[in-house]
Design a protein around this motif. Structure first.
Motif, PDB file in Angstrom:
ATOM      1  N   TRP A  37      -8.486   4.745  -5.957  1.00 29.30           N
ATOM      2  CA  TRP A  37      -7.971   3.510  -5.350  1.00 29.30           C
ATOM      3  C   TRP A  37      -9.121   2.504  -5.327  1.00 29.30           C
ATOM      4  CZ3 TRP A  37      -2.905   3.552  -3.007  1.00 29.30           C
ATOM      5  CH2 TRP A  37      -2.519   2.328  -2.467  1.00 29.30           C
ATOM      6  N   THR A  76      -8.387   0.671   3.998  1.00 29.91           N
ATOM      7  CA  THR A  76      -7.443   1.363   3.121  1.00 29.91           C
ATOM      8  C   THR A  76      -7.552   2.872   3.277  1.00 29.91           C
ATOM      9  OG1 THR A  76      -7.535  -0.452   1.520  1.00 29.91           O
ATOM     10  CG2 THR A  76      -6.740   1.673   0.725  1.00 29.91           C
ATOM     11  N   THR A  79       0.828  -1.205   0.000  1.00 27.66           N
ATOM     12  CA  THR A  79       0.000   0.000   0.000  1.00 27.66           C
ATOM     13  C   THR A  79       0.863   1.257   0.000  1.00 27.66           C
ATOM     14  OG1 THR A  79      -1.793  -1.134   1.151  1.00 27.66           O
ATOM     15  CG2 THR A  79      -1.775   1.267   1.266  1.00 27.66           C
ATOM     16  N   ASP A 136      -6.284  -2.526  -6.029  1.00 29.88           N
ATOM     17  CA  ASP A 136      -5.814  -3.363  -4.928  1.00 29.88           C
ATOM     18  C   ASP A 136      -6.375  -4.777  -5.058  1.00 29.88           C
ATOM     19  OD1 ASP A 136      -4.432  -3.932  -2.643  1.00 29.88           O
ATOM     20  OD2 ASP A 136      -5.421  -2.421  -1.405  1.00 29.88           O
TER      21      ASP A 136
END
Length: 875
Positions: free
Chosen positions: A71, A82, A40, A151
């Motif tokens: 994201w 996140t 990350t 992600d």
């Protein structure tokens, strides 16, 4: 950035510096690194260094920079976590960037604020991004995006949600040619393909693949039972492992207890509370059907270290950063190497900390799977994932999305769509069919205005002509399709709805009557009434519950794990397993030895088959070790082909290790089996598979999902959803109309392809047939079931007997088999007679009552093959 790392006592890894350099050069890429090593921050700090400018003093008058970074995360729990991680370093770095979250859980006030001004970085899901693309000002809103981070790319790569991401990225690249795209993952087995799919449309010189080789201790072990039967069947250990699990949890530290299905999670959570009532408040339950507030409470307390354990499903197996978690227990086989690694990474989620996962077997063969998985991890054998190819339902939905988001010209949009990997081979005819479908519903729906969803205006720009159609489309954006669900709420004394507990599938509630009890959210509930898609309940005590069964329970064993299991069995038989490295060996060895004594073991060079005559009929047990879904297709195909040659009726039962064909009359297996296995007839394989199954029902069920994604079926407005019966009737009507009046409809062909590819894993089925045809047949005539065939016998009996009668039948069979097998060499590996009844009772409650997926027992009579609606060159 170095100051940020110094303040925390960190040192950047080489792969993080490599990512920062690539971003500074304007490159896109895929970062593959071990879980918990800083992926990350590799992407986020790279974006901050490239696009953010520190200010001497914060300014409250000047607004934050516009939306710069998107994201994308596949799950809401991951999105919330996140967001917190991205916000953490901003103040220390003196940046005026803002970070916000937008998912289905985002409240209306926050959504309204984002409508006025979006943050500098937005954490969102594929569905929410596509909803943003439907806005008339989508171009103005999103054209300044400089970087998109996807992600957990492995979670999206192999499904239609990933195709949605591909199309969205293609749209954003048209608005921002210099757009950078970065994918993050820890469990990919085919990195070049994964990178090609994600970075399709990005020039080769602007691509980079970064490997994060960092030291990370990974411990994979097994929680050993006291005894393990030489004759396993699904769930026979079951909750008999509960005392061992309780003992492990009592040692302290925070633990995640993963189950493969939500209903199993409900059972284990309740069993843990029954065993240790004083742990109430220290252990929690987490799965996707629970209410949002419940899930958020669990996640917060897990992060704060306030919980001893959380019983959970895949809702927590992605990259959520729960630092207090020290250990993971995986109840039952993970069925895949990547899944085991992913769940192991939830513990020790920080650089330098060890990750530990312990497999809790629910039957004896899962002890073999645990050893095999450990060996596969050491060898780096991780499953590959493939992107879907040309799902036209997703493309049809995207056309309406783009028409809403400013409109499109077909020629320009075709080039854009073809830049997405899934549609690189889209033909002109297929493109024109999709245009006709959104313009007038194809050749059969032209008379209905509801299907004129996108039409060209006077300037040749295609737009949505009706505000009502626009609202319906925005409410239906997405590719996740499930059965209709009902809210579960407490019934208040005033006769109104109380607190929400979550949701269950409508089909489960439909089987209950008022007064029936069921287990949900760790509570024993009594159904009071059903009204307006809400199940009203109250607390119940002292009555045996049923457990909701959600869709998605099928989890076939992967090829990589199956091959590792075969190798492990062979190694155990040959004495090649090191006892110091294989504590499971004393429990495995009696099963392996008995299988070799009564029959043989499967190998990479032989196809093990066993025949048996019983009062049920003439049995053939075959062990391809190809997974449940492949075995279902293979068993049906073999029964179909045998039915053309032998005047007998066949039934099929399957599990992950093999399949059973039960014939009503004697069959010369040694003569016919090699012929039907070698009879590839590749041009007819698709027709044979579809003809051997209830292809119409399978295709109809798949078409129902396709019709929803393609916008043919509207699921209703908030507070007034259409029932599952209404949706089923609507999709069935469309299906029959297309079959009769538009047999060339491409959605029909897609339904059949998806049955082959997803229901039956046809690529793997074809590869399995080719592999089996090259193996030497090792056929053994049995006097009684072997350790490998006994689970298939149980699968067959499950469909015939009630749970109570089945438990009695299995107990008698086990007693007879154990008597025939004789005493075991060593007490540690045996299952005493007094323990056998307990094991069967637990299996009746746990393993049989909640088995993942149907056994596949279906009668097969010879029928004429039905040709697919269109030739399927996939096989």
């Amino acid at each position: 950035m170095q100051a940020l790392f110094d303040a925390r006592g960190w040192q950047p890894f080489a792969f993080q510096r490599e990512v920062w350099t690539a971003i500074a050069r304007g490159q896109s890429g895929l970062l593959h690194a071990t879980t918990g090593t800083g992926k990350t921050y590799a992407a986020w700090l790279g974006a901050l260094m490239a696009f953010a400018t520190p200010r001497a003093a914060p300014s409250h008058d000047k607004p934050a920079p516009p939306l710069t970074v998107l994201w994308l995360t596949p799950m809401r729990a991951l999105a919330a976590d996140t967001t917190r991680a991205l916000q953490a370093p901003l103040a220390e770095l003196g940046l005026d960037w803002t970070v916000a979250l937008r998912t289905g859980d985002t409240g209306s006030a926050e959504r309204a604020a984002q409508q006025r001004r979006l943050p500098t970085a937005l954490v969102t899901t594929p569905e929410s991004l596509n909803l943003m693309l439907t806005r008339a000002d989508a171009h103005d809103t999103l054209r300044r995006v400089r970087m998109v981070v996807v992600d957990e790319w492995h979670e999206l790569l192999g499904n239609k949600r990933g195709v949605q991401v591909q199309l969205a990225l293609a749209r954003l690249r048209q608005w921002q040619p210099a757009l950078m795209v970065w994918g993050l993952s820890a469990t990919l087995g085919n990195l070049p393909h994964a990178a090609d799919v994600l970075l399709s449309g990005v020039p080769g010189e602007r691509r980079v693949l970064v490997h994060g080789h960092t030291p990370k201790t990974l411990v994979i072990d097994t929680l050993l039972p006291d005894n393990a039967s030489r004759f396993p069947f699904a769930g026979h250990l079951g909750l008999s492992m509960l005392p061992h699990v309780v003992e492990e949890l009592a040692q302290g530290g925070t633990t995640l207890v993963f189950l493969n299905t939500r209903s199993q999670a409900e059972l284990w959570y309740q069993a843990l509370l029954d065993a240790r009532p004083e742990w109430a408040g220290e252990i929690a339950l987490h799965h996707g059907s629970l209410d949002r507030a419940v899930r958020e409470w669990v996640e917060l307390n897990l992060k704060n270290g306030a919980l001893r354990a959380v019983v959970c499903t895949s809702s927590l197996d992605l990259g959520v950063d729960f630092l207090p978690v020290e250990r993971v227990l995986q109840v039952g086989s993970p069925k895949g190497v990547a899944r085991l690694l992913q769940r192991a990474g939830r513990s020790g989620h920080a650089p330098g900390r060890a990750s530990r996962v312990t497999v809790v077997p629910t039957h004896s063969l899962e002890l073999v799977e645990a050893v095999a998985a450990r060996h596969a991890v050491r060898a780096g054998r991780i499953e590959a994932r493939e992107s879907p190819d040309k799902p036209l339902d997703v493309l049809v939905q995207h056309l309406v999305t783009v028409a809403l988001g400013g409109g499109f010209r077909p020629e320009a949009l075709l080039a854009e769509v073809r830049s997405a990997w899934a549609y690189r081979g889209l033909t002109g005819e297929e493109w024109q069919w999709c245009l006709d479908f959104v313009r007038q519903g194809g050749v059969t729906l032209t008379a209905y205005p509801d299907f004129r969803r996108a039409v060209p205006d006077d300037d040749g720009v295609w737009r949505v002509p009706d505000a009502g159609l626009a609202r319906r489309h925005r409410m239906s954006v997405g590719t996740i399709v499930s059965d209709a669900t009902m809210q579960v709420r407490y019934w208040s004394r005033a006769g109104t709805g109380g607190a929400s507990l979550g949701s269950v599938e409508e089909g489960f509630i439909a089987r209950l009557a008022p007064g029936d009890c069921f287990l949900f959210g760790g509570r024993l509930l009594e159904l009071v009434r059903v009204q307006e898609m809400t199940a009203f309940v109250r607390r119940a005590t002292g009555r045996r519950p049923v457990v909701p069964r959600w869709n998605g329970g099928k989890m076939p064993m992967s090829t990589e794990l199956a091959e590792a299991v075969i190798d492990t069995l062979a190694a155990a038989a040959a004495g090649r397993l090191d006892p110091r490295d294989t504590p499971e060996l004393p429990l495995i060895q009696p099963l392996v030895d008995l299988q070799a004594q009564w029959s043989a073991l499967p190998t990479r060079h032989t196809l093990l088959a066993e025949s048996l005559h019983s009062r049920e009929g003439w049995h053939l047990f075959l062990y391809p070790f190809a997974g449940r879904s492949v075995h279902l297709g293979l068993g049906s195909l073999l029964a179909w082909r045998l039915g053309q040659q032998v005047p007998a009726t066949f039934s099929v039962a399957v599990n992950d290790y093999g399949l059973e064909l039960l014939a009503s009359a004697p069959v010369d297996w040694a003569r016919w089996l090699p012929q039907v296995l070698a009879d590839e007839r590749r041009r007819d394989l698709a027709a044979d598979v579809l003809g051997s199954l209830n292809a119409g029902e399978l295709s109809l069920r798949r078409f129902r999902e396709i019709a929803r994604i393609a916008g043919l079926i509207f699921q209703g407005y908030p507070g007034a959803p259409r029932s599952a019966r209404q949706l089923q009737a609507s999709s069935s009507l469309f299906y029959e109309v297309f079959r009769k009046h538009d047999p060339g409809n491409l959605l029909l062909g897609q339904a059949e392809r998806e049955v082959l590819m997803q229901e039956l894993d046809a690529h793997r089925l074809a590869a399995t047939l080719e592999r089996l045809a090259a193996l030497k047949l090792d056929l053994h005539a049995l006097k009684r079931p072997t350790p490998l065939s006994f689970p298939l016998v149980v699968e067959f009996l499950r469909e015939k007997l009630s749970t109570e009668k089945l438990a009695d039948r299995i107990a008698r069979m086990l007693a007879d088999l154990e008597l025939a097998a004789g005493p075991e060499p060593g007490e540690a590996a045996g299952m005493p007679a007094e323990a056998m009844a307990d094991a069967v009772a637990e299996a009746a409650r746990f393993g049989m009552a909640d088995h993942a997926g149907p056994s596949g027992r279906t009668p097969r009579r010879p029928r004429r093959p039905r040709k697919p609606s269109k030739p399927l060159p996939l096989l």
